[in-house]
Design a protein around this motif. Structure first.
Motif, mmCIF file in Angstrom:
data_model
loop_
_atom_site.group_PDB
_atom_site.id
_atom_site.type_symbol
_atom_site.label_atom_id
_atom_site.label_comp_id
_atom_site.label_asym_id
_atom_site.label_seq_id
_atom_site.Cartn_x
_atom_site.Cartn_y
_atom_site.Cartn_z
ATOM 1 N N SER A 253 3.341 -1.042 -7.842
ATOM 2 C CA SER A 253 2.396 -0.089 -7.238
ATOM 3 C C SER A 253 0.994 -0.511 -7.406
ATOM 4 N N ARG A 291 2.587 3.912 -0.954
ATOM 5 C CA ARG A 291 3.243 4.494 -0.133
ATOM 6 C C ARG A 291 3.104 6.089 -0.237
ATOM 7 N N GLY A 292 2.671 6.766 0.939
ATOM 8 C CA GLY A 292 2.686 8.219 0.902
ATOM 9 C C GLY A 292 1.623 8.699 1.593
ATOM 10 N N TYR A 293 0.723 9.826 1.160
ATOM 11 C CA TYR A 293 -0.350 10.585 1.838
ATOM 12 C C TYR A 293 -1.462 10.623 0.734
ATOM 13 N N PRO A 294 -2.599 10.246 1.052
ATOM 14 C CA PRO A 294 -3.706 10.480 0.038
ATOM 15 C C PRO A 294 -4.132 12.087 0.026
ATOM 16 N N HIS A 312 -0.740 16.926 6.938
ATOM 17 C CA HIS A 312 0.007 15.670 6.827
ATOM 18 C C HIS A 312 0.544 15.132 8.467
ATOM 19 N N PRO A 360 -1.915 7.982 -3.309
ATOM 20 C CA PRO A 360 -0.701 8.312 -3.834
ATOM 21 C C PRO A 360 -0.489 7.652 -5.225
ATOM 22 N N LYS A 361 0.109 8.513 -6.077
ATOM 23 C CA LYS A 361 0.470 8.173 -7.417
ATOM 24 C C LYS A 361 -0.452 7.833 -8.406
ATOM 25 N N PRO A 383 -0.212 9.046 6.840
ATOM 26 C CA PRO A 383 0.074 8.227 5.629
ATOM 27 C C PRO A 383 -0.646 7.011 5.412
#
Length: 394
Positions: A253, A291-294, A312, A360-361, A383
């Motif tokens: 990541s 991966r994912g949404y900010p 989203h 994300p993360k 995303p």
């Protein structure tokens, strides 16, 4: 699809290419659409790449706001819709019955005040369309070649409706009139619609034949996106397994310290929308993944947080997927933000100057200078997608 050649139209496309009676038609312009004085209708035989101008059209008077253009054709008939991008009176509906040589105006009452009307002809007499207004969109139909249109479905909040005509009597409607995505079918010219796939995320529809369709849906429990197929016009459906297009390599990541965020550009999506893109670049020497949404916060010129509702969506930007970010601009990723570009009645449009982004993360935030109009103080955020997807969606 094995061999492709570039098509030289003589200008930028203002509307998708349409084909009828062995000829392809397109509307082009050679300047920025907000400052153009006219559009050109160009045509070429389908089997050739020989485009010539048929007719020059003066723009609707729009005080520099630009145009929304829709083109349709069937046999020797061609229809052209020109509407002010900012809405209001002044739209025009034109028709030619001789391959574009002679044109006449149809009654403009059907498109008056619309931001855009997209039309599709299934015969010389039958036209289907979707018109976008200030607060909603609606589907319409004409059975007299465009002289009179009548509504066939109630209004829906922008831009959640797509109409796919299959014949003079049959059409498929992808909508969210009831708050969730539904696929509906009419077989009687729009008098009645029946739901054939409902209460789930539905992103796109493809038609192999008039009865065999494939629908792309949302992720199944966070996994791969769903695919559905019907071979009997939606009476029954079978789930499909999405084809494997290559495994995503195992990549760590991303960390905030190896990334740089910057404003990529802005544009107009569907009628009445403002779209802005943020690019994410890997400044290190090693690839990483997102991966994912900010998480997004909008700030005004004074740096104060603006009360913006952020949603989203993947409906217009592709599926939720792991994106590998490689060093340099060529391997960049990014995301898009879509808001309304027209105010509610009597209300001015606020604009953001800065966007605070938490990927994300991550716990670290980035602040990016991003001018975007927020007329309804509501924005949909995509995303993380591959950087190559950003420009085509602006």
């Amino acid at each position: 699809g094995t061999t492709w050649q570039r098509v030289q139209l003589g200008g930028a496309l203002a509307a998708p290419v349409v084909v009828a009676d062995g000829r392809a038609y397109a509307v082009t312009y050679e300047c920025r659409s907000a400052t153009c004085s006219s559009y050109d209708l160009v045509s070429s035989p389908v089997a050739e790449n020989d485009w010539t101008a048929i007719r020059n059209f003066l723009l609707v008077e729009t005080k520099g706001e630009g145009q929304n253009v829709s083109l349709s054709a069937f046999g020797s008939s061609i229809w052209l819709v020109l509407t002010p991008q900012g809405g209001g009176q002044g739209g025009r509906l034109l028709v030619s019955r001789d391959y574009g040589r002679v044109w006449s105006a149809l009654p403009p009452d059907q498109i008056g005040g619309a931001f855009s009307c997209s039309i599709t002809a299934t015969s010389v007499q039958t036209l289907w369309g979707t018109c976008y207004g200030l607060h909603s969109s609606a589907t319409v139909r004409s059975t007299d070649g465009g002289r009179l249109f009548f509504g066939i479905k109630g209004s829906s909040p922008l831009p959640d409706v797509s109409l796919f005509p299959l014949s003079d009597q049959e059409a498929v409607l992808l909508d969210s009139f009831t708050g969730s995505w539904n696929l509906e079918v009419t077989t009687d010219g729009g008098r009645n619609f029946r739901s054939v796939l409902a209460n789930r995320e539905l992103f796109a529809v493809g038609f192999a034949t008039g009865t065999t369709w494939v629908v792309l849906g949302g992720p199944n429990n966070g996994g791969a996106n769903a695919l559905y197929r019907t071979t009997n016009s939606g009476r029954s459906w079978q789930p499909l397994k999405a084809p494997t297009v290559g495994a995503v390599p195992s990549v760590a990541s991303c960390k905030a310290s190896q990334l740089m965020l910057g404003f990529f550009g802005s544009g107009v999506g569907n009628p009445g929308q403002a779209v802005a893109a943020i690019r994410v670049t890997d400044t290190s020497s090693r690839s990483c993944s997102l991966r994912g949404y900010p998480a997004i916060t909008f700030l005004n010129k004074a740096g104060a947080v603006m009360p913006v509702t952020v949603g989203h969506t993947t409906a217009f930007y592709g599926v939720l997927a792991t994106v590998v970010v490689s060093p340099g601009n060529a391997g960049a990723a990014g995301f898009l933000m879509t808001g309304y570009d027209f105010p509610a009645t009597g209300v001015s449009c606020p604009a953001a100057a800065l966007v605070r982004v938490r990927l994300p993360k991550m716990t670290t935030s980035f602040t990016v200078a991003t001018p975007i109009r927020l007329c309804r103080l509501a924005v949909d955020v995509s995303p993380i997608v591959k950087g190559a997807k950003l420009a085509p969606l602006l």
